[in-house]
Design a protein around this motif. Structure first.
Motif, PDB file in Angstrom:
ATOM      1  N   PRO A   1       5.765  15.121   2.877  1.00 50.68           N
ATOM      2  CA  PRO A   1       5.693  16.033   4.024  1.00 50.68           C
ATOM      3  C   PRO A   1       4.731  15.613   5.043  1.00 50.68           C
ATOM      4  CG  PRO A   1       6.017  17.317   2.115  1.00 50.68           C
ATOM      5  CD  PRO A   1       6.082  15.802   1.833  1.00 50.68           C
ATOM      6  N   LEU A   2       3.714  14.941   4.798  1.00 51.14           N
ATOM      7  CA  LEU A   2       2.649  14.755   5.579  1.00 51.14           C
ATOM      8  C   LEU A   2       3.038  13.688   6.575  1.00 51.14           C
ATOM      9  CD1 LEU A   2      -0.589  14.191   3.307  1.00 51.14           C
ATOM     10  CD2 LEU A   2       0.044  15.812   4.860  1.00 51.14           C
ATOM     11  N   GLY A   3       4.161  12.670   6.613  1.00 50.79           N
ATOM     12  CA  GLY A   3       4.817  12.048   7.432  1.00 50.79           C
ATOM     13  C   GLY A   3       4.050  10.744   7.736  1.00 50.79           C
ATOM     14  N   THR A   4       3.237  10.342   6.531  1.00 53.96           N
ATOM     15  CA  THR A   4       2.357   9.236   6.683  1.00 53.96           C
ATOM     16  C   THR A   4       2.817   8.183   5.963  1.00 53.96           C
ATOM     17  OG1 THR A   4       0.499  10.417   6.900  1.00 53.96           O
ATOM     18  CG2 THR A   4       0.027   8.243   6.673  1.00 53.96           C
ATOM     19  N   ALA A   5       3.043   6.654   6.714  1.00 55.15           N
ATOM     20  CA  ALA A   5       3.727   5.872   5.963  1.00 55.15           C
ATOM     21  C   ALA A   5       2.637   5.253   4.860  1.00 55.15           C
ATOM     22  CB  ALA A   5       3.883   4.576   6.971  1.00 55.15           C
ATOM     23  N   ALA A   6       3.585   5.006   3.447  1.00 53.90           N
ATOM     24  CA  ALA A   6       2.574   4.496   2.485  1.00 53.90           C
ATOM     25  C   ALA A   6       1.974   3.262   2.636  1.00 53.90           C
ATOM     26  CB  ALA A   6       3.418   4.379   1.117  1.00 53.90           C
ATOM     27  N   PRO A   7       0.702   3.052   2.638  1.00 51.87           N
ATOM     28  CA  PRO A   7       0.154   1.719   2.671  1.00 51.87           C
ATOM     29  C   PRO A   7       0.546   0.892   1.479  1.00 51.87           C
ATOM     30  CG  PRO A   7      -1.333   3.398   2.161  1.00 51.87           C
ATOM     31  CD  PRO A   7      -0.396   4.084   2.385  1.00 51.87           C
ATOM     32  N   VAL A   8       0.662  -0.165   1.854  1.00 50.22           N
ATOM     33  CA  VAL A   8       1.303  -1.158   0.818  1.00 50.22           C
ATOM     34  C   VAL A   8       0.231  -2.391   0.564  1.00 50.22           C
ATOM     35  CG1 VAL A   8       2.838  -2.764  -0.008  1.00 50.22           C
ATOM     36  CG2 VAL A   8       3.636  -0.873   1.385  1.00 50.22           C
ATOM     37  N   THR A   9      -0.225  -2.535  -0.550  1.00 54.00           N
ATOM     38  CA  THR A   9      -1.163  -3.477  -1.016  1.00 54.00           C
ATOM     39  C   THR A   9      -0.550  -4.778  -1.473  1.00 54.00           C
ATOM     40  OG1 THR A   9      -1.160  -3.007  -3.246  1.00 54.00           O
ATOM     41  CG2 THR A   9      -2.570  -1.762  -1.896  1.00 54.00           C
ATOM     42  N   ALA A  10      -1.109  -5.927  -1.242  1.00 58.14           N
ATOM     43  CA  ALA A  10      -0.613  -7.262  -1.486  1.00 58.14           C
ATOM     44  C   ALA A  10       0.129  -7.185  -2.984  1.00 58.14           C
ATOM     45  CB  ALA A  10      -1.788  -8.214  -1.491  1.00 58.14           C
ATOM     46  N   PRO A  11      -0.494  -6.724  -3.941  1.00 55.41           N
ATOM     47  CA  PRO A  11      -0.030  -6.760  -5.409  1.00 55.41           C
ATOM     48  C   PRO A  11       1.408  -6.081  -5.443  1.00 55.41           C
ATOM     49  CG  PRO A  11      -2.249  -6.339  -5.529  1.00 55.41           C
ATOM     50  CD  PRO A  11      -1.990  -6.186  -3.920  1.00 55.41           C
ATOM     51  N   GLU A  12       1.480  -4.745  -4.469  1.00 47.45           N
ATOM     52  CA  GLU A  12       2.782  -4.163  -4.710  1.00 47.45           C
ATOM     53  C   GLU A  12       3.592  -4.770  -3.764  1.00 47.45           C
ATOM     54  OE1 GLU A  12       4.196   0.159  -3.019  1.00 47.45           O
ATOM     55  OE2 GLU A  12       2.153   0.032  -3.241  1.00 47.45           O
ATOM     56  N   ALA A  13       3.331  -5.411  -2.929  1.00 46.60           N
ATOM     57  CA  ALA A  13       4.536  -6.241  -2.061  1.00 46.60           C
ATOM     58  C   ALA A  13       5.144  -7.257  -2.878  1.00 46.60           C
ATOM     59  CB  ALA A  13       3.802  -6.582  -0.891  1.00 46.60           C
ATOM     60  N   ALA A  14       4.452  -7.808  -3.565  1.00 49.32           N
ATOM     61  CA  ALA A  14       4.942  -8.745  -4.565  1.00 49.32           C
ATOM     62  C   ALA A  14       5.410  -8.326  -5.856  1.00 49.32           C
ATOM     63  CB  ALA A  14       3.775  -9.879  -4.822  1.00 49.32           C
ATOM     64  N   GLN A  15       5.385  -6.972  -6.288  1.00 54.13           N
ATOM     65  CA  GLN A  15       6.000  -6.587  -7.434  1.00 54.13           C
ATOM     66  C   GLN A  15       7.432  -6.118  -7.186  1.00 54.13           C
ATOM     67  OE1 GLN A  15       3.838  -3.358  -8.808  1.00 54.13           O
ATOM     68  NE2 GLN A  15       5.036  -3.251 -11.027  1.00 54.13           N
ATOM     69  N   VAL A  16       8.244  -6.732  -8.170  1.00 55.16           N
ATOM     70  CA  VAL A  16       9.731  -6.423  -8.028  1.00 55.16           C
ATOM     71  C   VAL A  16      10.004  -4.882  -8.133  1.00 55.16           C
ATOM     72  CG1 VAL A  16      11.941  -6.907  -8.974  1.00 55.16           C
ATOM     73  CG2 VAL A  16      10.178  -8.879  -8.843  1.00 55.16           C
ATOM     74  N   LEU A  17      10.745  -4.309  -7.588  1.00 53.95           N
ATOM     75  CA  LEU A  17      11.141  -2.907  -7.852  1.00 53.95           C
ATOM     76  C   LEU A  17      12.085  -2.705  -9.020  1.00 53.95           C
ATOM     77  CD1 LEU A  17      11.948  -1.836  -4.079  1.00 53.95           C
ATOM     78  CD2 LEU A  17       9.456  -1.893  -5.320  1.00 53.95           C
ATOM     79  N   GLY A  18      12.309  -1.489  -9.457  1.00 57.11           N
ATOM     80  CA  GLY A  18      13.040  -1.287 -10.767  1.00 57.11           C
ATOM     81  C   GLY A  18      13.265   0.341 -10.472  1.00 57.11           C
ATOM     82  N   LYS A  19      14.342   0.468 -11.335  1.00 56.84           N
ATOM     83  CA  LYS A  19      14.760   1.924 -11.398  1.00 56.84           C
ATOM     84  C   LYS A  19      15.498   1.951 -12.967  1.00 56.84           C
ATOM     85  CE  LYS A  19      18.251   4.887  -9.445  1.00 56.84           C
ATOM     86  NZ  LYS A  19      19.411   5.049  -8.237  1.00 56.84           N
ATOM     87  N   ASP A  20      14.856   3.126 -13.587  1.00 55.58           N
ATOM     88  CA  ASP A  20      15.586   3.592 -14.905  1.00 55.58           C
ATOM     89  C   ASP A  20      15.351   2.317 -15.941  1.00 55.58           C
ATOM     90  OD1 ASP A  20      16.090   5.887 -13.583  1.00 55.58           O
ATOM     91  OD2 ASP A  20      18.302   5.668 -13.645  1.00 55.58           O
ATOM     92  N   GLY A  21      14.317   1.359 -15.793  1.00 55.76           N
ATOM     93  CA  GLY A  21      13.943   0.500 -16.850  1.00 55.76           C
ATOM     94  C   GLY A  21      14.811  -0.799 -16.133  1.00 55.76           C
ATOM     95  N   LYS A  22      15.444  -0.935 -15.061  1.00 58.01           N
ATOM     96  CA  LYS A  22      16.161  -2.008 -14.713  1.00 58.01           C
ATOM     97  C   LYS A  22      15.616  -2.437 -13.462  1.00 58.01           C
ATOM     98  CE  LYS A  22      20.758  -0.578 -16.425  1.00 58.01           C
ATOM     99  NZ  LYS A  22      21.965  -0.173 -16.240  1.00 58.01           N
ATOM    100  N   ALA A  23      15.407  -3.857 -13.153  1.00 57.89           N
ATOM    101  CA  ALA A  23      14.899  -4.528 -12.232  1.00 57.89           C
ATOM    102  C   ALA A  23      15.751  -4.573 -11.083  1.00 57.89           C
ATOM    103  CB  ALA A  23      14.458  -5.924 -12.471  1.00 57.89           C
ATOM    104  N   LEU A  24      15.556  -4.430  -9.907  1.00 53.94           N
ATOM    105  CA  LEU A  24      16.115  -4.535  -8.721  1.00 53.94           C
ATOM    106  C   LEU A  24      16.420  -6.082  -8.439  1.00 53.94           C
ATOM    107  CD1 LEU A  24      18.164  -3.401  -6.348  1.00 53.94           C
ATOM    108  CD2 LEU A  24      15.988  -3.393  -5.075  1.00 53.94           C
ATOM    109  N   SER A  25      17.703  -6.621  -8.883  1.00 56.64           N
ATOM    110  CA  SER A  25      17.782  -8.105  -8.845  1.00 56.64           C
ATOM    111  C   SER A  25      19.422  -8.428  -8.110  1.00 56.64           C
ATOM    112  CB  SER A  25      17.692  -8.635  -9.971  1.00 56.64           C
ATOM    113  OG  SER A  25      18.199 -10.145  -9.930  1.00 56.64           O
TER     114      SER A  25
END
Length: 804
Positions: A602-626
């Motif tokens: 609701p605040l409408g502010t973009a999430a600042p992304v740190t370098a470690p987060e940018a390099a981290q592979v995303l996942g969902k329900d225990g599965k990596a996004l590949s």
């Protein structure tokens, strides 16, 4: 990620030109010459092609009579019938030289009535039915002496209409709309009546085959595979030598038009990887080539102008250039040393290297006699996203992939080193210079890493999501808030004190828990960077420092916001559909100054992304996004693989990992793209003068079959909508050219929004030609005029003196 056990799509051939389009997509190194149409931009001003043709144009009186030109093709044709499923580029080239084309293309790619076959062709009636009247050239005859006439038109219509399944046709669209064909006032007139309006009627009867080929299923299916009983072009088919790999076309003595300048045209089957050596060995005069061969020719010309011969060139940039003086001295010493075994090995290596240097020097001397002619092909390379199953079945993930890719960077990496324009195509259905072209890419948006991450977050793909499966996950998002849990436990009246404990666990006090439940639930919200995404914590007041928003823990919305983004994209496409708003650059949804519309909390502010987060592979329900990225591994696909490597790095930047799989060229398309065995793939589609007809099967909505598979036609991304199909059908059914173009543009905007395929760059067209060859080379949007191809006429001594 690949989904094993999922039903695979299968193709069908119910659509126009499906054979041609499938053949084109199969080739990663070459695309068939196809018809394209130049025209105006969206503001009404005439727009030029992205690159002009480069074919050494010369007037016919400047072209010598006679001679044989050897022209490289990828392979000998498996059939001479252009309407069969296994027809290829060589089939099309032969047909263009020996069979009637009722419409040809000028330098801007505009279809022009071919006066060699037609005196006129026009719609003469629209009510109650559309009627086209063809008036044939009075001298137009087949090679057997018979006049070209209505019987040939009737035979081709019946064979391609789809009504007789004994004909093994690969395409029929347009022909199935014909109601009847009849003779006009005389034998030179042909009246074609359509059962329903057909905008692309000019696409029909090109090429036109004689009734001997089309008149019976046996003649169509088998008779025209290896020979043609009659032809009617500036050349005729003389022979096909399977042993030598040559197709010889000879000047047609019955040709009534301007006589072919060449005595013969020999199409030689030479793989692209071998063409540099074939050119140097004087086995070819004209050939499409890859970038490495083009660079060698350029170096050879530069060396020749500088007065360097091949031997000197080999030492400057050939195999000998890597040998430093110290290494050469050491090699000589070992070759003449006391260690006989070592000396023998070194002497053999020196001999091998010397042969390579000599061969390179000889080839460079020969290549100096060629020039490189370059333009852009009437085709574009795209990134296809398989939306049938897996992560890419979610349009948010597809759009995130598209927003992660810098198309401009990719286009420049391929085209800029060649000195060609590097503007990414803005349309799936037309190229710059074509009448239907309009840049509709804003229906999806440009490269934007933050928005790509936000779309992935909306789809539930978050850092840490591959480590732990969220407890009670719902629709790929976090479980409901603890306040919601408190509401559920309150129903258990026998456990009232457990309810209070649950409330205290959520907010620190039961009062806060009740208050939160009464106002706004945070169900469906998740925290980026939270070590325990399944255990939703209450939100503390904003703070500065380690506990504040700059610590990388931010709240992003999930499904509701994704729905809003989807609606926004469709609204953009809808605005292009209807023309609402102040202009094409304007959208019905205005982006806020901060963040992405509908993408953040609701605040409408973009999430600042740190370098470690940018390099981290995303996942969902225990599965990596590949995602499984399939690429061809052949020697002619280096440029495509280089583009693939860049795409991998771009996707890594937003947290999408890729598994690159390199497969043999002959199985890349058939066993992977067409079969749906991929997540991401790079291949090319041709542009067409008739996108409402030719592009429809590429983007048609897949239909479920009785066996559980999908009938995808040529829509190998397996992404489509009913509205896109409707727009194509409407465009094909109107006789108003401007309306048809507008409908095609609307369809393209929706194709962009669906994000099933992302056009990256128009393909480069590089052609090596002997310097004296004229009216041949890189035609760009144009079609070859075979009778004008030849060798430049030598200047007389008097002419040479006058030109001094």
């Amino acid at each position: 990620m690949s989904q094993f056990g999922a039903p695979r799509g299968r193709t069908c051939s119910r659509s126009p030109r499906s054979r041609t389009l499938r053949s084109v997509a199969t080739l990663t190194s070459a695309v068939l010459a196809v018809t394209v149409l130049a025209g105006c931009s969206s503001d009404g001003t005439e727009e030029a092609p992205a690159a002009a043709q480069d074919n050494a144009p010369a007037a016919r009186d400047k072209v010598a009579d006679g001679g044989t030109l050897r022209w490289a093709v990828d392979a000998l044709p498996t059939t001479l019938n252009s309407f069969q499923a296994d027809a290829d580029g060589t089939t099309a080239r032969i047909a263009g030289a020996v069979l009637p084309s009722l419409y040809t293309l000028d330098g801007r790619g505009r279809p022009q009535l071919n006066p060699d076959y037609l005196e006129s062709a026009q719609v003469v009636e629209t009510e109650p039915k559309q009627v086209v009247l063809y008036k044939l050239h009075q001298q137009a005859v087949w090679s057997d002496g018979r006049e070209i006439g209505a019987p040939d038109f009737v035979a081709q219509w019946r064979a391609l209409s789809g009504r007789d399944t004994a004909y093994w046709t690969a395409r029929n669209s347009g022909y199935e709309r014909i109601e009847k064909i009849e003779r006009g006032k005389n034998d030179l007139e042909v009246r074609v009546t359509f059962a329903k309006p057909y905008a692309d009627w000019q696409s029909l009867f090109t090429p036109l085959y004689p009734k001997q080929v089309m008149g019976s299923p046996n003649a169509f299916n088998d008779g025209a595979r290896t020979t043609l009983k009659a032809t009617a072009g500036p050349f005729l088919l003389k022979s096909i030598d399977r042993k030598s790999g040559d197709v010889t076309l000879a000047r047609n003595p019955r040709w009534w038009g301007q006589s072919a300048k060449l005595d013969s045209l020999v199409l030689k089957a030479v793989p692209r990887a071998d063409r540099g050596a074939a050119l140097a060995a004087d086995k070819l005069d004209l050939a499409e080539i890859d970038r490495s061969t083009a660079e060698r020719i350029t170096l050879a010309l530069r060396d020749a102008r500088a007065g360097r011969n091949g031997a000197q060139a080999a030492l400057a940039h050939g195999p000998g250039s890597a040998i430093a003086p110290s290494k050469a001295l050491k090699s000589w010493a070992l070759a003449h040393g006391s260690d006989d075994k070592k000396a023998e090995e070194v002497q053999a290596a020196r001999q091998t290297n010397q042969k390579a240097v000599t061969r390179y020097a000889t080839e460079q001397d020969a290549l100096a006699g060629f020039v490189v002619r370059k333009s852009l092909e009437p085709a574009y390379t795209q990134l296809s996203l398989n939306g049938e199953s897996g992560a890419l079945a979610d349009e948010r993930v597809r759009r995130a992939v598209a927003r992660a890719i810098d198309r401009q960077e990719l286009a420049e990496s391929v085209l800029k080193p060649l000195g060609l324009p590097a503007t990414p195509p803005g349309s799936h259905l037309a190229l710059a210079g074509q009448a239907a072209y309009a840049d509709s890419s804003d229906a999806l948006g440009d490269q934007d890493t933050k928005e790509a991450r936000a779309l992935l977050a909306d789809a539930g793909w978050v850092p840490g999501g591959a480590v732990k499966k969220p407890a009670g996950a719902k629709d790929g998002t976090e479980a409901g808030s603890e306040a919601e849990k408190a509401k559920e436990t309150s129903k258990e009246k026998a456990k009232e004190e457990n309810k209070e404990k649950a409330g205290a666990k959520a907010d620190g006090s039961s009062t806060d828990s009740k208050k939160k439940a009464d106002t706004a639930s945070d169900e469906g919200l998740y925290i980026v960077g939270d070590d325990k995404p399944g255990a939703r914590r209450a939100l503390p007041a904003p703070a500065i420092g380690a506990a504040g928003p700059e610590n990388g823990t931010n709240i992003l919305t999930s499904a509701p916001a994704a729905a809003r983004q989807s609606a926004a994209l469709l609204a953009r496409a809808e605005a292009l559909d209807t023309g609402t708003g102040p202009g094409r650059a304007a959208h019905s949804v205005t982006k806020p100054d901060r963040g992405v519309a509908g993408a953040y909390a609701p605040l409408g502010t973009a999430a600042p992304v740190t370098a470690p987060e940018a390099a981290q592979v995303l996942g969902k329900d225990g599965k990596a996004l590949s995602l499984r990225f399939v690429l061809p591994s052949g020697p002619g696909s280096e440029a495509l693989r280089a583009v693939g490597d860049r795409i991998v790095r771009m996707l890594d930047a937003v947290g999408i990992s890729t598994q690159v799989t390199k497969v043999a060229d002959d199985s890349f398309f058939k066993d992977h793209v067409a079969a749906g065995d991929y997540d991401l793939a790079l291949y090319s589609w041709p542009a067409s003068a008739f996108p409402a007809t030719d592009a429809r099967p590429i983007f048609a909505k897949p239909e479920p079959a009785s066996d559980g598979s999908l009938l995808v036609e040529q829509n190998y991304s397996r992404v489509g909508t009913d509205r896109i199909d409707q727009l194509f059908d409407q465009a094909a059914g109107t006789l108003d050219e401007e309306e048809a173009r507008e409908l095609v543009r609307q369809a393209d905007a929706r194709i962009w929004a669906a994000a099933g395929s992302i056009p990256l760059y128009q393909r480069p067209q590089l052609v090596a030609a002997k310097a004296e060859i004229v009216n041949a080379g890189a035609w760009g949007l144009a079609a070859p005029r075979y009778q004008d191809i030849g060798f430049k006429k030598a200047e007389s001594s008097k002419g040479a003196e006058r030109n001094r």
